[in-house]
Motif scaffolding. Structure first.
Motif, PDB file in Angstrom:
ATOM      1  N   ALA A 140      34.132 -43.885 -33.060  1.00 13.85           N
ATOM      2  CA  ALA A 140      34.677 -43.490 -34.365  1.00 13.85           C
ATOM      3  C   ALA A 140      34.435 -42.004 -34.636  1.00 13.85           C
ATOM      4  O   ALA A 140      33.338 -41.504 -34.424  1.00 13.85           O
ATOM      5  N   ARG A 141      35.460 -41.317 -35.100  1.00 14.09           N
ATOM      6  CA  ARG A 141      35.370 -39.880 -35.367  1.00 14.09           C
ATOM      7  C   ARG A 141      36.067 -39.534 -36.673  1.00 14.09           C
ATOM      8  O   ARG A 141      36.807 -38.564 -36.748  1.00 14.09           O
ATOM      9  N   SER A 142      35.852 -40.347 -37.704  1.00 19.09           N
ATOM     10  CA  SER A 142      36.568 -40.109 -38.951  1.00 19.09           C
ATOM     11  C   SER A 142      35.719 -40.573 -40.135  1.00 19.09           C
ATOM     12  O   SER A 142      35.008 -41.571 -40.054  1.00 19.09           O
ATOM     13  N   LEU A 143      35.809 -39.830 -41.229  1.00 18.78           N
ATOM     14  CA  LEU A 143      35.097 -40.233 -42.448  1.00 18.78           C
ATOM     15  C   LEU A 143      36.034 -40.963 -43.401  1.00 18.78           C
ATOM     16  O   LEU A 143      35.612 -41.436 -44.444  1.00 18.78           O
ATOM     17  N   GLY A 144      37.313 -41.030 -43.063  1.00 23.92           N
ATOM     18  CA  GLY A 144      38.290 -41.591 -44.002  1.00 23.92           C
ATOM     19  C   GLY A 144      38.661 -40.526 -45.029  1.00 23.92           C
ATOM     20  O   GLY A 144      38.000 -39.490 -45.121  1.00 23.92           O
ATOM     21  N   PRO A 145      39.714 -40.789 -45.812  1.00 26.65           N
ATOM     22  CA  PRO A 145      40.109 -39.826 -46.839  1.00 26.65           C
ATOM     23  C   PRO A 145      38.988 -39.651 -47.867  1.00 26.65           C
ATOM     24  O   PRO A 145      38.453 -40.643 -48.358  1.00 26.65           O
ATOM     25  N   ALA A 184      36.969 -30.203 -41.991  1.00 28.09           N
ATOM     26  CA  ALA A 184      38.380 -30.438 -41.649  1.00 28.09           C
ATOM     27  C   ALA A 184      39.176 -30.889 -42.867  1.00 28.09           C
ATOM     28  O   ALA A 184      40.371 -30.632 -42.972  1.00 28.09           O
ATOM     29  N   GLN A 185      38.509 -31.554 -43.818  1.00 28.42           N
ATOM     30  CA  GLN A 185      39.219 -32.003 -45.034  1.00 28.42           C
ATOM     31  C   GLN A 185      38.999 -31.042 -46.208  1.00 28.42           C
ATOM     32  O   GLN A 185      39.324 -31.375 -47.339  1.00 28.42           O
ATOM     33  N   SER A 240      43.345 -35.307 -38.655  1.00 23.22           N
ATOM     34  CA  SER A 240      41.968 -34.907 -38.894  1.00 23.22           C
ATOM     35  C   SER A 240      41.827 -34.261 -40.273  1.00 23.22           C
ATOM     36  O   SER A 240      40.872 -34.545 -41.012  1.00 23.22           O
ATOM     37  N   SER A 241      42.785 -33.415 -40.678  1.00 26.31           N
ATOM     38  CA  SER A 241      42.628 -32.745 -41.974  1.00 26.31           C
ATOM     39  C   SER A 241      42.893 -33.719 -43.125  1.00 26.31           C
ATOM     40  O   SER A 241      42.548 -33.428 -44.262  1.00 26.31           O
TER      41      SER A 241
END
Ligand SMILES: C[S@@+](CC[C@H](N)C(=O)[O-])C[C@H]1O[C@@H](n2cnc3c(N)ncnc32)[C@H](O)[C@@H]1O
Length: 368
Positions: free
Chosen positions: A115-120, A146-147, A263-264
């Motif tokens: 997993a490489r995401s924090l979610g929105p 990135a966000q 990613s963004s």
């Protein structure tokens, strides 16, 4: 029956009498080397799930960390077997206790595995991130950046519940990262502004995209094929609604841009660089398919249609006379609805404001 006993960093003394009894009377005790080191009885170590599978026997006891049913081995085993679970306190409960955070107000994210995401992200949202190792805090900082959430406060709690518990550096391999998000959030409803996506103008426009997403009907956990993904905007909005996405795009540069856009916007999208329909044969069965490009390619709609199961949704956008002819023919054969969207936005005309029509889009939407 297999018994799974959760053990904390406080070891043997932190276990309940029932947990201690289960461990000390186990005919076979299995555990990761780190967990076995915490108990006064000998056991058999395992490091990979395949190894554990081969060792499992009736009445054996498996050691797990913290609460085995929270991102733990207990949940994995319970999918295929009957298990009795004796939980300890989870690292998330301990982190909430230390931080004074209500657990129900926290979103838990696991970055263990691939997993490489924090979610929105949302402003003022609290996250607790389960780390893979001591390098995860750096990954979290990158994902926040990135966000556009670099202003968030980040605290790293290592070895919670153990004698070496600490906040800050040096980070342990066992750590939980507490984030109070600070940044400009985007809404979770579909129809994000076009400029939320890096694009060259060839993008399913916001107004059309909102309608397309409504027709696709995203549900958490469902898989969308975004065929002719372009910027990836449709798939990314599906993923922001909790779904998973396989984006197919023939242009390598555009495929890389899909990854940057995902990613963004805080989601993961699998991108396959290739030409549909050939590229589609390697993908898992979708719950819905969106065709944003390539409807006239021979065999493309057939491949999408054939891949769908019962209740599968297909949505096709056509902007040329040729692609419109294709969807009209498919609608005549398979039914579904046709919608034509003509959107106008205002633009300056000298010192006045005029209406500027955008490309008319014909949308064919059908459920199998
Ligand atoms: C109009 S754009 C899609 C716009 C997209 N929905 C978005 O919002 O960015 C069409 C895309 O489909 C891709 N494409 C067209 N035919 C294809 C095919 N047969 N296989 C894979 N990609 C294709 C093109 O490279 C282009 O990027």
């Amino acid at each position: 029956m297999i018994t799974v006993v959760g053990i904390g960093a406080d070891g043997w003394d932190g276990l309940t009498p029932a947990a201690q009894l289960a461990i000390s009377t186990a005919p076979l005790l299995l555990g990761a080397p780190r967990q076995l080191a915490l108990v006064p009885v000998p056991g058999t170590p395992w490091t990979a799930l395949s190894e554990l599978d081969a060792l499992l026997a009736d009445d054996c006891v498996v050691l797990a960390s913290g609460d085995p049913m929270h991102y733990g081995i207990g949940a994995t085993l319970a999918r295929a077997r009957e298990v009795r679970v004796i939980p300890s306190v989870s690292s998330i409960s301990l982190a909430c206790a230390r931080l004074g955070w209500a657990q129900q107000d926290v979103r838990v994210v696991s970055l263990v595995g691939r997993a490489r995401s924090l979610g929105p992200l949302r402003d003022a949202e609290r996250l607790l991130v389960l780390a893979a190792d001591a390098s995860t805090p750096e990954l979290v900082a990158d994902l926040l950046a990135a966000q556009g959430f670099s202003a968030s406060s980040v605290r790293v709690l290592s070895d919670l519940g153990g004698p070496g518990e600490r906040e800050g550096e040096p980070f342990g391999d066992l750590n939980v990262i507490a984030v109070e998000c600070a940044g400009a959030a985007l809404p979770s409803v579909a129809g994000l502004p076009d400029d939320a996506f890096e694009n060259d103008g060839q993008i399913t426009k916001r107004e059309v995209r909102a309608v397309v997403l409504a027709l696709l009907q995203p549900f958490p956990g469902q898989l969308l094929w975004d065929v002719g993904a372009g910027t990836g905007s449709v798939g990314i909005e599906w993923a922001r609604a909790g779904g998973t996405v396989a984006a197919v795009e023939r242009d390598t540069g555009k495929a890389e841009r899909v990854l940057r856009n995902a990613s963004s916007l805080g989601v993961l999208v699998d991108v396959l660089v290739g030409e549909a329909p050939d590229a589609l044969s390697s993908l898992a069965q979708p719950d819905a398919v969106f065709v944003g490009g390539g409807a006239t390619v021979p065999g493309l709609l057939d491949a999408c249609w054939d891949a769908l199961g019962p209740d599968g949704r297909l949505v096709v956008n056509a902007v040329t006379a040729e692609s419109e002819a294709v969807v009209l023919a498919w609608q005549a054969k398979h039914g579904g609805s046709l919608t034509r969207l003509s959107v106008q936005r205002t633009a300056p005309v000298g010192s006045f404001t005029g209406w500027k029509p955008m490309t008319t889009v014909t949308i064919w939407s059908v459920t199998r």
